[in-house]
Scaffold this motif. Structure first.
Motif, PDB file in Angstrom:
ATOM      1  N   GLU A   9      55.202 -14.416  52.639  1.00  0.00           N
ATOM      2  CA  GLU A   9      55.914 -14.115  53.884  1.00  0.00           C
ATOM      3  C   GLU A   9      55.318 -12.887  54.571  1.00  0.00           C
ATOM      4  O   GLU A   9      54.842 -11.958  53.916  1.00  0.00           O
ATOM      5  N   GLN A  10      55.365 -12.898  55.901  1.00  0.00           N
ATOM      6  CA  GLN A  10      54.907 -11.741  56.670  1.00  0.00           C
ATOM      7  C   GLN A  10      55.819 -10.540  56.411  1.00  0.00           C
ATOM      8  O   GLN A  10      57.012 -10.694  56.181  1.00  0.00           O
ATOM      9  N   ALA A  11      55.240  -9.362  56.438  1.00  0.00           N
ATOM     10  CA  ALA A  11      56.016  -8.138  56.179  1.00  0.00           C
ATOM     11  C   ALA A  11      57.052  -7.913  57.267  1.00  0.00           C
ATOM     12  O   ALA A  11      56.810  -8.176  58.443  1.00  0.00           O
ATOM     13  N   THR A  12      58.200  -7.427  56.859  1.00  0.00           N
ATOM     14  CA  THR A  12      59.272  -7.099  57.807  1.00  0.00           C
ATOM     15  C   THR A  12      58.979  -5.749  58.474  1.00  0.00           C
ATOM     16  O   THR A  12      58.172  -4.960  57.964  1.00  0.00           O
ATOM     17  N   PRO A  13      59.630  -5.455  59.601  1.00  0.00           N
ATOM     18  CA  PRO A  13      59.429  -4.138  60.236  1.00  0.00           C
ATOM     19  C   PRO A  13      59.734  -2.978  59.304  1.00  0.00           C
ATOM     20  O   PRO A  13      59.063  -1.946  59.355  1.00  0.00           O
ATOM     21  N   ARG A  14      60.727  -3.127  58.436  1.00  0.00           N
ATOM     22  CA  ARG A  14      61.066  -2.036  57.506  1.00  0.00           C
ATOM     23  C   ARG A  14      59.961  -1.831  56.484  1.00  0.00           C
ATOM     24  O   ARG A  14      59.628  -0.692  56.137  1.00  0.00           O
ATOM     25  N   ARG A  15      59.354  -2.928  56.022  1.00  0.00           N
ATOM     26  CA  ARG A  15      58.233  -2.818  55.073  1.00  0.00           C
ATOM     27  C   ARG A  15      57.047  -2.125  55.744  1.00  0.00           C
ATOM     28  O   ARG A  15      56.368  -1.284  55.130  1.00  0.00           O
ATOM     29  N   ARG A  16      56.799  -2.467  57.002  1.00  0.00           N
ATOM     30  CA  ARG A  16      55.700  -1.837  57.734  1.00  0.00           C
ATOM     31  C   ARG A  16      55.967  -0.347  57.931  1.00  0.00           C
ATOM     32  O   ARG A  16      55.056   0.478  57.834  1.00  0.00           O
ATOM     33  N   ARG A  20      53.759   2.776  56.609  1.00  0.00           N
ATOM     34  CA  ARG A  20      53.287   3.825  57.518  1.00  0.00           C
ATOM     35  C   ARG A  20      53.670   5.211  57.005  1.00  0.00           C
ATOM     36  O   ARG A  20      52.880   6.157  57.086  1.00  0.00           O
ATOM     37  N   GLU A  21      54.905   5.350  56.483  1.00  0.00           N
ATOM     38  CA  GLU A  21      55.350   6.637  55.948  1.00  0.00           C
ATOM     39  C   GLU A  21      54.501   7.067  54.757  1.00  0.00           C
ATOM     40  O   GLU A  21      54.334   8.265  54.504  1.00  0.00           O
ATOM     41  N   LYS A  22      53.968   6.100  54.014  1.00  0.00           N
ATOM     42  CA  LYS A  22      53.109   6.409  52.875  1.00  0.00           C
ATOM     43  C   LYS A  22      51.648   6.600  53.285  1.00  0.00           C
ATOM     44  O   LYS A  22      50.804   6.881  52.424  1.00  0.00           O
ATOM     45  N   GLY A  23      51.359   6.422  54.569  1.00  0.00           N
ATOM     46  CA  GLY A  23      49.988   6.577  55.032  1.00  0.00           C
ATOM     47  C   GLY A  23      49.133   5.345  54.828  1.00  0.00           C
ATOM     48  O   GLY A  23      47.905   5.408  54.939  1.00  0.00           O
ATOM     49  N   PHE A 107      49.982   8.226  66.025  1.00  0.00           N
ATOM     50  CA  PHE A 107      50.254   9.613  65.631  1.00  0.00           C
ATOM     51  C   PHE A 107      50.976   9.602  64.293  1.00  0.00           C
ATOM     52  O   PHE A 107      52.100   9.121  64.186  1.00  0.00           O
ATOM     53  N   MET A 108      50.319  10.102  63.279  1.00  0.00           N
ATOM     54  CA  MET A 108      50.909  10.065  61.941  1.00  0.00           C
ATOM     55  C   MET A 108      50.515  11.328  61.194  1.00  0.00           C
ATOM     56  O   MET A 108      49.333  11.566  60.922  1.00  0.00           O
ATOM     57  N   LEU A 109      51.514  12.170  60.900  1.00  0.00           N
ATOM     58  CA  LEU A 109      51.302  13.386  60.131  1.00  0.00           C
ATOM     59  C   LEU A 109      51.990  13.225  58.787  1.00  0.00           C
ATOM     60  O   LEU A 109      53.213  13.168  58.706  1.00  0.00           O
ATOM     61  N   LYS A 110      51.211  13.110  57.737  1.00  0.00           N
ATOM     62  CA  LYS A 110      51.765  12.926  56.394  1.00  0.00           C
ATOM     63  C   LYS A 110      51.332  14.092  55.518  1.00  0.00           C
ATOM     64  O   LYS A 110      50.148  14.347  55.350  1.00  0.00           O
ATOM     65  N   PRO A 111      52.298  14.852  54.974  1.00  0.00           N
ATOM     66  CA  PRO A 111      51.929  15.982  54.120  1.00  0.00           C
ATOM     67  C   PRO A 111      51.207  15.513  52.867  1.00  0.00           C
ATOM     68  O   PRO A 111      51.495  14.434  52.328  1.00  0.00           O
ATOM     69  N   TYR A 112      50.280  16.332  52.420  1.00  0.00           N
ATOM     70  CA  TYR A 112      49.511  15.978  51.227  1.00  0.00           C
ATOM     71  C   TYR A 112      50.393  16.062  49.996  1.00  0.00           C
ATOM     72  O   TYR A 112      51.106  17.039  49.778  1.00  0.00           O
ATOM     73  N   GLU A 113      50.340  15.034  49.176  1.00  0.00           N
ATOM     74  CA  GLU A 113      51.117  14.988  47.948  1.00  0.00           C
ATOM     75  C   GLU A 113      50.157  14.795  46.783  1.00  0.00           C
ATOM     76  O   GLU A 113      49.562  13.715  46.640  1.00  0.00           O
ATOM     77  N   PRO A 114      49.954  15.833  45.951  1.00  0.00           N
ATOM     78  CA  PRO A 114      49.035  15.682  44.815  1.00  0.00           C
ATOM     79  C   PRO A 114      49.557  14.657  43.822  1.00  0.00           C
ATOM     80  O   PRO A 114      50.746  14.610  43.516  1.00  0.00           O
ATOM     81  N   LYS A 115      48.635  13.823  43.328  1.00  0.00           N
ATOM     82  CA  LYS A 115      48.994  12.797  42.342  1.00  0.00           C
ATOM     83  C   LYS A 115      48.179  13.029  41.078  1.00  0.00           C
ATOM     84  O   LYS A 115      46.938  13.048  41.112  1.00  0.00           O
ATOM     85  N   LEU A 116      48.899  13.225  39.964  1.00  0.00           N
ATOM     86  CA  LEU A 116      48.220  13.456  38.694  1.00  0.00           C
ATOM     87  C   LEU A 116      47.418  12.247  38.240  1.00  0.00           C
ATOM     88  O   LEU A 116      46.466  12.374  37.471  1.00  0.00           O
ATOM     89  N   SER A 117      47.793  11.056  38.746  1.00  0.00           N
ATOM     90  CA  SER A 117      47.082   9.850  38.352  1.00  0.00           C
ATOM     91  C   SER A 117      45.627   9.884  38.802  1.00  0.00           C
ATOM     92  O   SER A 117      44.764   9.215  38.225  1.00  0.00           O
ATOM     93  N   ARG A 118      45.352  10.666  39.860  1.00  0.00           N
ATOM     94  CA  ARG A 118      43.975  10.758  40.338  1.00  0.00           C
ATOM     95  C   ARG A 118      43.082  11.499  39.355  1.00  0.00           C
ATOM     96  O   ARG A 118      41.860  11.379  39.414  1.00  0.00           O
ATOM     97  N   LEU A 119      43.701  12.318  38.480  1.00  0.00           N
ATOM     98  CA  LEU A 119      42.924  13.062  37.497  1.00  0.00           C
ATOM     99  C   LEU A 119      42.663  12.258  36.240  1.00  0.00           C
ATOM    100  O   LEU A 119      41.949  12.715  35.350  1.00  0.00           O
TER     101      LEU A 119
END
Length: 344
Positions: A9-16, A20-23, A107-119
């Protein structure tokens, strides 16, 4: 269960919105690069001659010691002036690159969130063999191969002019070189733009595929946003019951109850010194009508049978005043009730 989890199924507006909030938005680095290169070409096209003139002036003043005999000071002044001349080129690249990003993701400003999984070295090792890495490798190889072919054809086309430039004046050599460089950049930009459009289309296809939802996920999202249908039904049932209790509490205050005689019951309240017309305070059919009649009898509220009037009044909502066309019929009943009570 497996079929229910297939994301068809196509994504709903809330899923989109969540994506977007997650970048998580479709983005092509090639499109940003192409936009920056286009900005550079525009600045060179409209300001290249002025830049060359100023650069020649700065060079002449530097060599003629017009910036002073102190070498460090002269170098600093020459570098500052050179930077100011190069600033429009940097601004052109930056403005076009930013415009490209806004076009792609808005226009999307998302603060950087460090993820330990990247290490985690294991997760990083896993990414080396992922499909995304393979796609990036193919894109980079295609860009390198295509860019090399474009450069080869441009050089092959203009190579016969190079020996002739050696016999020309310096101004003609600079002009010829400028024309060659601009031609190479325009063709390179055209090639890069084609790659960028294809890259953005592929990124958008990947994004749409990644946010697809299963039918079960859509149902769960509906429950989260709209509420569980069973719970909503229960809430509506409680609200109706509370409204019914409030309505029944108004029956003992009524002036008269008009019935059908058994199917309908409408309670009317009239206070001549405070109200311009009688008001419907309660109404019901079937079981509710029976309850209204019972409460009326317990509280010695007059019950009057009038089938046509009862059907007519039942069409109006609780809290409404009796309409003008029914004044005479209701007034006749009220007058009769007042006679019974000895008020006339």
């Amino acid at each position: 269960m497996a079929e229910q989890q297939e994301r068809t199924e196509q994504a709903t507006p809330r899923r989109r919105q969540k994506a977007r909030e997650k970048g998580q938005m479709p983005r092509s680095r090639e499109l940003t690069t192409a936009a920056g290169m286009a900005g550079l070409l525009l600045v060179i096209h409209y300001g290249g001659a002025n830049f060359m003139f100023k650069m020649k002036d700065v060079t002449a003043k530097f060599l003629s010691f017009q910036y002073g005999h102190d070498p460090f000071r002269a170098i600093n002044v020459a570098m500052l002036k050179s930077f100011m001349m190069l600033l429009p080129f940097f601004l052109g690249i930056m403005v076009c690159a930013v415009a490209s990003e806004i076009f792609q993701v808005g226009f999307m400003l998302k603060p950087y969130e460090p993820k330990l999984s990247r290490l985690n070295p294991m997760s990083g090792l896993g990414k080396l063999f992922s499909t995304d890495v393979l796609v990036e490798f193919v894109k980079s190889f295609t860009k390198f191969l295509g860019g090399g072919l474009v450069f080869y054809f441009i050089v092959r086309r203009d190579i016969y002019r190079w020996p002739l430039l050696m016999t020309k004046e310096l101004v003609q050599i600079v002009s010829g070189t400028y024309g060659f460089v601009m031609s190479a950049m325009v063709w390179g930009l055209l090639y890069l733009f084609i790659i960028a459009v294809l890259s953005y289309a592929f990124a958008r296809w990947q994004f749409e595929k990644s946010i697809r939802m299963s039918k079960e996920e859509i149902k769960e999202e509906y429950k989260e946003t709209e509420g569980d249908p069973k719970i909503k039904s229960r809430i509506r049932s409680i609200q109706r019951e509370q409204a019914r209790k409030r309505m029944m509490a108004e029956v003992p205050k009524a002036t008269v109850v008009i019935t059908n005689p058994t199917h309908l019951a409408i309670a009317l309240l009239y206070k001549g010194d405070k109200m311009s017309a009688p008001k419907i305070t309660a109404k019901g059919s079937g079981y509710i009508a029976e309850k209204i009649r019972k409460i009326a009898r317990e509280n010695r509220i007059p019950i009057y049978e009038d089938k046509p009037l009862a059907r007519a009044l039942f069409q109006f909502e609780i809290g409404e005043f009796v309409p003008q066309e029914l004044y005479k019929a209701v007034a006749r009943i009220l007058a009769y009730i007042y006679q019974l009570k000895g008020k006339v």
